[in-house]
Design an enzyme around this catalytic site. Structure first.
Site, short mmCIF file in Angstrom:
data_model
loop_
_atom_site.label_atom_id
_atom_site.label_comp_id
_atom_site.label_asym_id
_atom_site.label_seq_id
_atom_site.Cartn_x
_atom_site.Cartn_y
_atom_site.Cartn_z
N GLY A 1 21.73 136.62 12.75
CA GLY A 1 20.95 135.62 12.02
C GLY A 1 20.92 135.76 10.52
CG MET B 1 28.46 133.89 19.00
SD MET B 1 29.61 133.59 17.63
CE MET B 1 31.09 134.33 18.32
NE ARG B 2 26.36 128.85 25.85
CZ ARG B 2 26.70 129.81 26.71
NH1 ARG B 2 26.55 131.07 26.39
NH2 ARG B 2 27.20 129.50 27.87
CG HIS C 1 35.20 129.14 11.21
ND1 HIS C 1 35.07 129.66 12.48
CD2 HIS C 1 36.46 129.42 10.81
CE1 HIS C 1 36.22 130.23 12.83
NE2 HIS C 1 37.07 130.10 11.83
C1 GRF Z 1 29.20 134.38 10.53
O1 GRF Z 1 30.32 135.11 10.11
C2 GRF Z 1 29.54 132.93 10.71
O2 GRF Z 1 30.51 132.48 9.82
C3 GRF Z 1 30.08 132.89 12.11
O3 GRF Z 1 29.30 133.82 12.83
C4 GRF Z 1 28.75 134.79 11.92
C5 GRF Z 1 27.27 134.73 12.09
O4 GRF Z 1 26.60 135.72 11.39
N1 GRF Z 1 30.02 131.56 12.65
P1 GRF Z 1 25.02 135.70 11.25
O5 GRF Z 1 24.45 135.65 12.68
O6 GRF Z 1 24.63 134.48 10.49
O7 GRF Z 1 24.65 136.96 10.56
#
Ligand code: GRF
Length: 184
Positions: free
Chosen positions: A12, A86-87, A105
């Site tokens: 997060g 992550m989905r 991303h």
């Molecule tokens: C980040 O690198 C984002 O670009 C990718 O997942 C990671 C999430 O990190 N989609 P966080 O949970 O915001 O620390």
């Protein structure tokens, strides 16, 4: 005042960066809920600490997609912010919030879609990579690009060192985009 719902699966840190920007008065709006598919996601803990509704949904339940869609709809958000979610977002969800779901991303799209984007960049040997904030459409990491930040790859970079420098840019870029969206 715009309403944002955040979907997050893990630590997060992007959510936290957006939250800080809200606290600093830089965003005309607020986060009404953080929803996670992991009960122990740090993002939920951060939300609770900030008095934001923190909700876990079990993705194995069989009704997760319907549950999530109804839940997010119930907040009537202006934007849904994916922050390390992550989905794959189902097409019904995308259809319910057209051009209103945003993702970050860790590559310069359209390069290095999918998982381990930083590892992919190192393996390919690019000299510049970065991060992208984009609208979410029905494919993975293909939606219209809103903003990007470039990061130089250094000799000797590892996945960790490169990811860390990209993350610093993510924490700058995502709040800036949310700020822009909040003013639309
Ligand atoms: C980040 O690198 C984002 O670009 C990718 O997942 C990671 C999430 O990190 N989609 P966080 O949970 O915001 O620390």
């Amino acid at each position: 005042m715009k309403k944002f719902v955040v979907l997050a699966s893990g630590r997060g840190s992007n959510f936290k960066a957006i939250l800080n920007e809200i606290k600093n008065g830089g965003i005309n709006g607020g986060i009404v809920a953080v929803i996670s598919d992991h009960f122990d996601a740090k993002a939920l803990e951060i939300a609770r600490g900030a008095d934001i509704e923190a909700i876990y949904g079990n993705p194995q339940s069989g009704e997760y997609n319907e549950w999530l869609l109804n839940l997010v709809r119930s907040y009537a958000p202006d934007y849904v912010l994916l922050a390390g979610y992550m989905r794959i977002v189902p097409k019904e969800f995308v259809a319910a919030f057209p051009q209103r779901i945003i993702n970050i991303h860790p590559s310069l799209l359209p390069s290095f879609k999918g998982l381990h984007a930083q590892r992919q960049a190192l393996a390919y040997g690019v000299k510049i990579t970065g991060c992208t904030v984009h609208y979410v459409d029905e494919e993975m990491d293909t939606g219209e690009i809103i903003a990007q930040a470039a990061v130089a790859v250094k000799d000797g970079d590892t996945e960790e060192t490169l990811s860390q420098r990209i993350l610093e840019q993510e924490h700058r870029l995502y709040p800036a985009v949310v700020r822009m969206l909040s003013e639309k």
